[in-house]
Design a protein around this motif. Structure first.
Motif, PDB file in Angstrom:
ATOM      1  N   GLY A  57      94.058  74.241  74.381  1.00  0.00           N
ATOM      2  CA  GLY A  57      95.258  73.604  74.917  1.00  0.00           C
ATOM      3  C   GLY A  57      94.924  72.577  75.978  1.00  0.00           C
ATOM      4  O   GLY A  57      95.502  71.484  76.014  1.00  0.00           O
ATOM      5  N   PHE A  58      93.977  72.911  76.840  1.00  0.00           N
ATOM      6  CA  PHE A  58      93.576  71.966  77.886  1.00  0.00           C
ATOM      7  C   PHE A  58      92.934  70.729  77.279  1.00  0.00           C
ATOM      8  O   PHE A  58      93.176  69.604  77.728  1.00  0.00           O
ATOM      9  N   ALA A  89      93.391  64.780  76.040  1.00  0.00           N
ATOM     10  CA  ALA A  89      93.475  63.712  75.035  1.00  0.00           C
ATOM     11  C   ALA A  89      94.858  63.069  75.043  1.00  0.00           C
ATOM     12  O   ALA A  89      94.981  61.834  74.933  1.00  0.00           O
ATOM     13  N   ALA A  90      95.905  63.876  75.176  1.00  0.00           N
ATOM     14  CA  ALA A  90      97.259  63.334  75.213  1.00  0.00           C
ATOM     15  C   ALA A  90      97.462  62.438  76.427  1.00  0.00           C
ATOM     16  O   ALA A  90      98.078  61.368  76.334  1.00  0.00           O
ATOM     17  N   THR A  91      96.934  62.865  77.578  1.00  0.00           N
ATOM     18  CA  THR A  91      97.045  62.051  78.793  1.00  0.00           C
ATOM     19  C   THR A  91      96.414  60.684  78.583  1.00  0.00           C
ATOM     20  O   THR A  91      96.984  59.651  78.955  1.00  0.00           O
ATOM     21  N   THR A  92      95.243  60.653  77.976  1.00  0.00           N
ATOM     22  CA  THR A  92      94.545  59.389  77.739  1.00  0.00           C
ATOM     23  C   THR A  92      95.308  58.503  76.765  1.00  0.00           C
ATOM     24  O   THR A  92      95.548  57.314  77.030  1.00  0.00           O
ATOM     25  N   LEU A  93      95.714  59.059  75.620  1.00  0.00           N
ATOM     26  CA  LEU A  93      96.375  58.248  74.591  1.00  0.00           C
ATOM     27  C   LEU A  93      97.750  57.780  75.030  1.00  0.00           C
ATOM     28  O   LEU A  93      98.130  56.625  74.777  1.00  0.00           O
ATOM     29  N   TRP A  95     103.290  63.643  70.443  1.00  0.00           N
ATOM     30  CA  TRP A  95     103.704  64.553  69.376  1.00  0.00           C
ATOM     31  C   TRP A  95     102.515  65.028  68.549  1.00  0.00           C
ATOM     32  O   TRP A  95     102.423  66.203  68.209  1.00  0.00           O
ATOM     33  N   GLU A  96     101.624  64.116  68.226  1.00  0.00           N
ATOM     34  CA  GLU A  96     100.446  64.493  67.429  1.00  0.00           C
ATOM     35  C   GLU A  96      99.576  65.482  68.198  1.00  0.00           C
ATOM     36  O   GLU A  96      99.047  66.444  67.638  1.00  0.00           O
ATOM     37  N   ALA A  97      99.410  65.259  69.518  1.00  0.00           N
ATOM     38  CA  ALA A  97      98.619  66.195  70.327  1.00  0.00           C
ATOM     39  C   ALA A  97      99.285  67.555  70.387  1.00  0.00           C
ATOM     40  O   ALA A  97      98.613  68.596  70.304  1.00  0.00           O
ATOM     41  N   LEU A  98     100.608  67.579  70.533  1.00  0.00           N
ATOM     42  CA  LEU A  98     101.342  68.855  70.586  1.00  0.00           C
ATOM     43  C   LEU A  98     101.208  69.609  69.274  1.00  0.00           C
ATOM     44  O   LEU A  98     100.936  70.820  69.263  1.00  0.00           O
TER      45      LEU A  98
END
Length: 337
Positions: free
Chosen positions: A301-302, A307-311, A329-332
């Motif tokens: 999860g971390f 990755a979500a923060t960066t993208l 959404w893709e990261a989730l």
């Protein structure tokens, strides 16, 4: 049931772009996941070595680590803020703003690190006693906490520097650095805790010095990489001083809430530790080992959150809020799977 993002949020993102986002997501995720696994297994290995010294040293080191995590929550939040802002600047192709964010983050982190070091060195043992540690546990943990608190600036450099690299899209370098410091820490821990090659065993003190040496290596590597011409985000020493009010305010606006979130989590963990100590030193030592092992379940999860923060940050910097939403959404979805 197949999960789909709301159409209004996904508008403007083609199927080809979504496929590219998935590839970028996994390219960022796997090095972060490996890095986190290395960090966690290192903690378990260190506790296993200290555990051979007895329940009191094991409990002391585990409790000292819990206190240290609370003392450094600001740097965790600062790293999150740095990642987000560097990612935004990278997406906007504004290299100057990315570099200035890094320099000002280091300036802010260094000021706070000095205060944290002083606090940890002076109050190490009283804090552990306040949490309910026995005299033997407080003595062992106090020594360990004092040395690690004094080395807080090294840890700050690693957290903030690696956060900036992740924001620029480089998650492999932090993974490589973590692998290097883990190898050094494990080797030095064995030598300094138990004694080898003619050196006497120093017990808990040896574990503290081994970790400090590893963090010094990590900070040196991070600074060397960030100062190089080839770095994706570069540390420019001329921007470390004077303080830039608007830049610092932006960093605190983004990183402050993340630091508070981490603080609440760590306060809860300390309260849980106090309950374990009330049951006895052996019970708390066992609790600490199990918590380290169970933390492995948090790592995927971390990794997806980084990755979500960066993208998301890079997409917003590129003025593509639709792509930012699709990235989140893709990261989730991938993280849930």
């Amino acid at each position: 049931m197949r999960l789909k993002p709301p159409l209004r949020l996904a508008a403007g993102v083609s199927a080809a772009e979504r496929q590219l986002l998935r590839r970028q997501l996994m390219r960022l995720v796997w090095p972060t996941l490996v890095e986190n696994i290395l960090q966690t297994t290192l903690g378990v290995a260190n506790l296993m070595m200290v555990g051979r010294l007895g329940a009191d040293p094991l409990a002391g080191v585990a409790l000292a680590n819990q206190v240290l995590m609370l003392l450094i929550v600001f740097f965790s939040g600062l790293a999150v803020g740095t990642t987000a802002l560097v990612a935004h600047a990278t997406g906007a192709r504004d290299r100057t703003r990315a570099d200035k964010t890094l320099a000002q983050s280091f300036l802010l982190g260094l000021i706070v690190a000095m205060a944290v070091s002083l606090l940890g060195v002076v109050l190490a043992e009283p804090i552990l006693r306040f949490l309910g540690a026995s005299p033997a546990v407080a003595r062992a943990g106090g020594l360990y906490l004092q040395i690690n608190a004094a080395a807080t600036p090294f840890l700050m450099v690693m957290l903030v520097g690696n956060g900036a690299l992740r924001g620029a899209g480089d998650t492999r370098t932090p993974m490589t650095i973590t692998a290097a410091i883990n190898a050094l820490n494990l080797a030095l821990s064995y030598v300094l805790i138990f004694g080898a090659f003619g050196l006497p065993g120093q017990g808990v003190l040896g574990a503290a010095w081994a970790l400090t040496a590893a963090r010094l290596l990590g900070a040196t590597l991070v600074l060397g990489i960030l100062a190089s011409q080839a770095a994706m985000v570069r540390l420019r020493w001329q921007w470390l001083w004077p303080p830039d009010g608007p830049a610092l305010a932006q960093i605190l606006t983004v990183g402050g809430p993340a630091a508070l979130e981490s603080a609440f989590i760590q306060i809860g963990m300390l309260a849980f530790s106090a309950i374990g100590l009330a049951l006895g030193t052996a019970a708390y030592a066992a609790q600490s080992i199990l918590l380290n092992i169970s933390s492995l379940s948090f790592l995927p999860g971390f990794a997806f959150s980084v990755a979500a923060t960066t993208l998301v940050g890079q997409s917003l910097g590129a003025r593509r809020p639709d792509q930012a939403t699709a990235s989140a959404w893709e990261a989730l979805r991938a993280g849930l799977l």
